[in-house]
Write a protein that holds these residues in place. Structure first.
Motif, mmCIF file in Angstrom:
data_model
loop_
_atom_site.group_PDB
_atom_site.id
_atom_site.type_symbol
_atom_site.label_atom_id
_atom_site.label_comp_id
_atom_site.label_asym_id
_atom_site.label_seq_id
_atom_site.Cartn_x
_atom_site.Cartn_y
_atom_site.Cartn_z
ATOM 1 N N CYS A 130 -140.723 -8.843 -42.316
ATOM 2 C CA CYS A 130 -139.953 -8.084 -43.315
ATOM 3 C C CYS A 130 -138.861 -8.970 -43.914
ATOM 4 O O CYS A 130 -138.673 -9.009 -45.136
ATOM 5 C CB CYS A 130 -139.339 -6.838 -42.685
ATOM 6 S SG CYS A 130 -138.364 -7.151 -41.202
ATOM 7 N N VAL A 131 -138.177 -9.722 -43.053
ATOM 8 C CA VAL A 131 -137.108 -10.605 -43.526
ATOM 9 C C VAL A 131 -137.683 -11.660 -44.461
ATOM 10 O O VAL A 131 -137.132 -11.952 -45.527
ATOM 11 C CB VAL A 131 -136.412 -11.282 -42.328
ATOM 12 C CG1 VAL A 131 -135.408 -12.304 -42.793
ATOM 13 C CG2 VAL A 131 -135.741 -10.240 -41.458
ATOM 14 N N GLU A 134 -138.325 -14.434 -49.233
ATOM 15 C CA GLU A 134 -139.120 -15.478 -49.877
ATOM 16 C C GLU A 134 -139.965 -14.959 -51.021
ATOM 17 O O GLU A 134 -140.019 -15.560 -52.078
ATOM 18 C CB GLU A 134 -140.032 -16.146 -48.829
ATOM 19 C CG GLU A 134 -139.273 -16.939 -47.782
ATOM 20 C CD GLU A 134 -140.173 -17.408 -46.646
ATOM 21 O OE1 GLU A 134 -141.393 -17.507 -46.876
ATOM 22 O OE2 GLU A 134 -139.658 -17.659 -45.557
ATOM 23 N N THR A 135 -140.617 -13.809 -50.824
ATOM 24 C CA THR A 135 -141.501 -13.315 -51.891
ATOM 25 C C THR A 135 -140.705 -12.604 -52.979
ATOM 26 O O THR A 135 -140.926 -12.813 -54.156
ATOM 27 C CB THR A 135 -142.561 -12.363 -51.308
ATOM 28 O OG1 THR A 135 -143.235 -13.018 -50.250
ATOM 29 C CG2 THR A 135 -143.555 -11.962 -52.368
ATOM 30 N N TRP A 136 -139.755 -11.772 -52.570
ATOM 31 C CA TRP A 136 -139.011 -11.007 -53.564
ATOM 32 C C TRP A 136 -137.633 -11.575 -53.877
ATOM 33 O O TRP A 136 -137.014 -11.180 -54.844
ATOM 34 C CB TRP A 136 -138.862 -9.555 -53.104
ATOM 35 C CG TRP A 136 -140.164 -8.852 -52.985
ATOM 36 C CD1 TRP A 136 -140.702 -8.299 -51.865
ATOM 37 C CD2 TRP A 136 -141.117 -8.607 -54.037
ATOM 38 N NE1 TRP A 136 -141.932 -7.746 -52.149
ATOM 39 C CE2 TRP A 136 -142.205 -7.909 -53.454
ATOM 40 C CE3 TRP A 136 -141.148 -8.920 -55.398
ATOM 41 C CZ2 TRP A 136 -143.313 -7.519 -54.207
ATOM 42 C CZ3 TRP A 136 -142.254 -8.526 -56.129
ATOM 43 C CH2 TRP A 136 -143.322 -7.835 -55.535
ATOM 44 N N PHE A 185 -129.231 -3.507 -54.253
ATOM 45 C CA PHE A 185 -130.238 -4.412 -54.801
ATOM 46 C C PHE A 185 -131.560 -4.340 -54.027
ATOM 47 O O PHE A 185 -132.488 -5.062 -54.356
ATOM 48 C CB PHE A 185 -129.724 -5.859 -54.881
ATOM 49 C CG PHE A 185 -129.123 -6.389 -53.610
ATOM 50 C CD1 PHE A 185 -127.748 -6.368 -53.431
ATOM 51 C CD2 PHE A 185 -129.914 -6.925 -52.615
ATOM 52 C CE1 PHE A 185 -127.179 -6.868 -52.271
ATOM 53 C CE2 PHE A 185 -129.355 -7.423 -51.451
ATOM 54 C CZ PHE A 185 -127.989 -7.393 -51.285
ATOM 55 N N CYS A 186 -131.630 -3.460 -53.053
ATOM 56 C CA CYS A 186 -132.934 -3.178 -52.455
ATOM 57 C C CYS A 186 -133.641 -2.194 -53.367
ATOM 58 O O CYS A 186 -133.158 -1.092 -53.592
ATOM 59 C CB CYS A 186 -132.771 -2.572 -51.063
ATOM 60 S SG CYS A 186 -134.247 -1.745 -50.459
ATOM 61 N N LYS A 187 -134.781 -2.604 -53.908
ATOM 62 C CA LYS A 187 -135.458 -1.765 -54.890
ATOM 63 C C LYS A 187 -136.437 -0.793 -54.259
ATOM 64 O O LYS A 187 -137.229 -0.177 -54.947
ATOM 65 C CB LYS A 187 -136.221 -2.663 -55.890
ATOM 66 C CG LYS A 187 -135.340 -3.624 -56.645
ATOM 67 C CD LYS A 187 -134.303 -2.902 -57.462
ATOM 68 C CE LYS A 187 -133.356 -3.863 -58.141
ATOM 69 N NZ LYS A 187 -132.106 -3.230 -58.526
ATOM 70 N N GLN A 188 -136.394 -0.700 -52.913
ATOM 71 C CA GLN A 188 -137.305 0.205 -52.192
ATOM 72 C C GLN A 188 -138.760 -0.065 -52.545
ATOM 73 O O GLN A 188 -139.538 0.854 -52.754
ATOM 74 C CB GLN A 188 -136.962 1.668 -52.465
ATOM 75 C CG GLN A 188 -135.624 2.052 -51.847
ATOM 76 C CD GLN A 188 -135.301 3.512 -52.075
ATOM 77 O OE1 GLN A 188 -134.924 3.891 -53.178
ATOM 78 N NE2 GLN A 188 -135.449 4.310 -51.053
ATOM 79 N N CYS A 189 -139.119 -1.335 -52.614
ATOM 80 C CA CYS A 189 -140.500 -1.699 -52.911
ATOM 81 C C CYS A 189 -141.401 -1.393 -51.720
ATOM 82 O O CYS A 189 -142.606 -1.309 -51.863
ATOM 83 C CB CYS A 189 -140.598 -3.181 -53.263
ATOM 84 S SG CYS A 189 -140.274 -4.300 -51.886
ATOM 85 N N ASN A 190 -140.782 -1.239 -50.513
ATOM 86 C CA ASN A 190 -141.516 -0.894 -49.290
ATOM 87 C C ASN A 190 -142.462 -1.975 -48.809
ATOM 88 O O ASN A 190 -143.292 -1.710 -47.940
ATOM 89 C CB ASN A 190 -142.299 0.418 -49.463
ATOM 90 C CG ASN A 190 -141.380 1.623 -49.400
ATOM 91 O OD1 ASN A 190 -140.257 1.529 -48.924
ATOM 92 N ND2 ASN A 190 -141.845 2.747 -49.910
ATOM 93 N N THR A 191 -142.348 -3.181 -49.345
ATOM 94 C CA THR A 191 -143.210 -4.262 -48.859
ATOM 95 C C THR A 191 -142.896 -4.570 -47.399
ATOM 96 O O THR A 191 -143.781 -4.911 -46.617
ATOM 97 C CB THR A 191 -143.029 -5.535 -49.703
ATOM 98 O OG1 THR A 191 -143.044 -5.183 -51.078
ATOM 99 C CG2 THR A 191 -144.132 -6.530 -49.430
ATOM 100 N N CYS A 192 -141.623 -4.430 -47.033
ATOM 101 C CA CYS A 192 -141.245 -4.698 -45.647
ATOM 102 C C CYS A 192 -141.999 -3.752 -44.717
ATOM 103 O O CYS A 192 -142.477 -4.150 -43.659
ATOM 104 C CB CYS A 192 -139.737 -4.545 -45.469
ATOM 105 S SG CYS A 192 -139.037 -2.998 -46.063
ATOM 106 N N ILE A 193 -142.121 -2.489 -45.130
ATOM 107 C CA ILE A 193 -142.830 -1.516 -44.307
ATOM 108 C C ILE A 193 -144.326 -1.823 -44.287
ATOM 109 O O ILE A 193 -144.985 -1.729 -43.249
ATOM 110 C CB ILE A 193 -142.585 -0.092 -44.841
ATOM 111 C CG1 ILE A 193 -141.096 0.209 -44.814
ATOM 112 C CG2 ILE A 193 -143.343 0.929 -44.004
ATOM 113 C CD1 ILE A 193 -140.717 1.509 -45.455
#
Lengths: 154, 62
Positions: free
Chosen positions: A58-59, A64-66, A92-100
């Protein structure tokens, strides 16, 4: 210099680490999968059933990606955890949910989620192990998303 | 603040904040993050890591 990465000693060490991982967090299909591939037969440690193994995916994807860098490792030793700044999700967290999406803990083992007291080594994929061994995979630390069979199926 | 500003100054600047204010507040971390162009999570991580940095004002000794 000769580097040997698949000797009996290396395989044994890998098996021990996988065993510790399963004891830490058996409620993850990815971790059960890794354990089967490494040849774990039984788990000699008490199960902890944690919700985070500090894998850092997630980190890494956030940074790195976002390049949002909303998540990071905080604390040291036993106190180490993944967290937002001040424990609050920043604007600035856009809640893209990629971490999840990338988190190995969000996919429960095939037989179903394990409650406290019923944790075990799943071993269900053992019959498919020979099939999996012939698929060349990139090393886990090279690219996010490759290296373990943690795919979501609809 | 030192004349040249960059991420390599992070620990030094945090030490200055700790010395002047007695602790490192959330606002201070945000300011440091913006001024040195260091991600906020990184400032928070470093401030939490070292025992020399306190994140809450100490109660006055009686």
């Amino acid at each position: 210099m000769v580097v040997l990465s698949n000797t009996e000693k290396v395989r044994r060490l890998r098996r021990n680490i996988a065993e510790l991982l399963v004891a830490e967090a058996p409620n993850s299909r990815a971790i059960q999968d890794i354990a089967v591939r490494c040849g774990v037969r039984n788990v000699r440690y008490p199960f902890r059933n944690k919700t985070c193994v500090l894998c850092g995916r997630c980190v890494r994807v956030c940074g790195e990606t976002w390049a949002a860098k909303a998540l990071g490792f905080v604390g040291r030793g036993k106190e180490r955890r993944v967290d937002f700044p001040f424990g609050v999700r920043p604007s600035f967290c856009k809640q893209c949910n990629t971490c999840i999406d990338l988190c190995p803990m969000t996919i429960t083992p095939c037989p179903g989620p394990m409650k406290r007291g019923e944790e075990r080594l799943c071993g269900q994929c053992e019959s498919q192990l020979t099939m999996v061994e012939n698929i060349p995979d990139t090393c886990v630390s090279c690219e996010l998303g490759k290296g373990f069979q943690c795919a979501r199926r609809a | 603040m030192p004349t040249e500003r960059g991420p390599h100054q992070l620990i030094e600047v945090l030490q200055d904040v700790q010395e002047r204010r007695g602790y490192i507040s959330e606002d201070a971390m945000c300011t440091v993050s913006e001024t040195l162009a260091v991600p906020l999570i990184e400032v928070y991580r470093v401030a939490n890591f070292y025992k020399a940095f306190t994140l809450a004002p100490r109660a006055p000794r009686t």
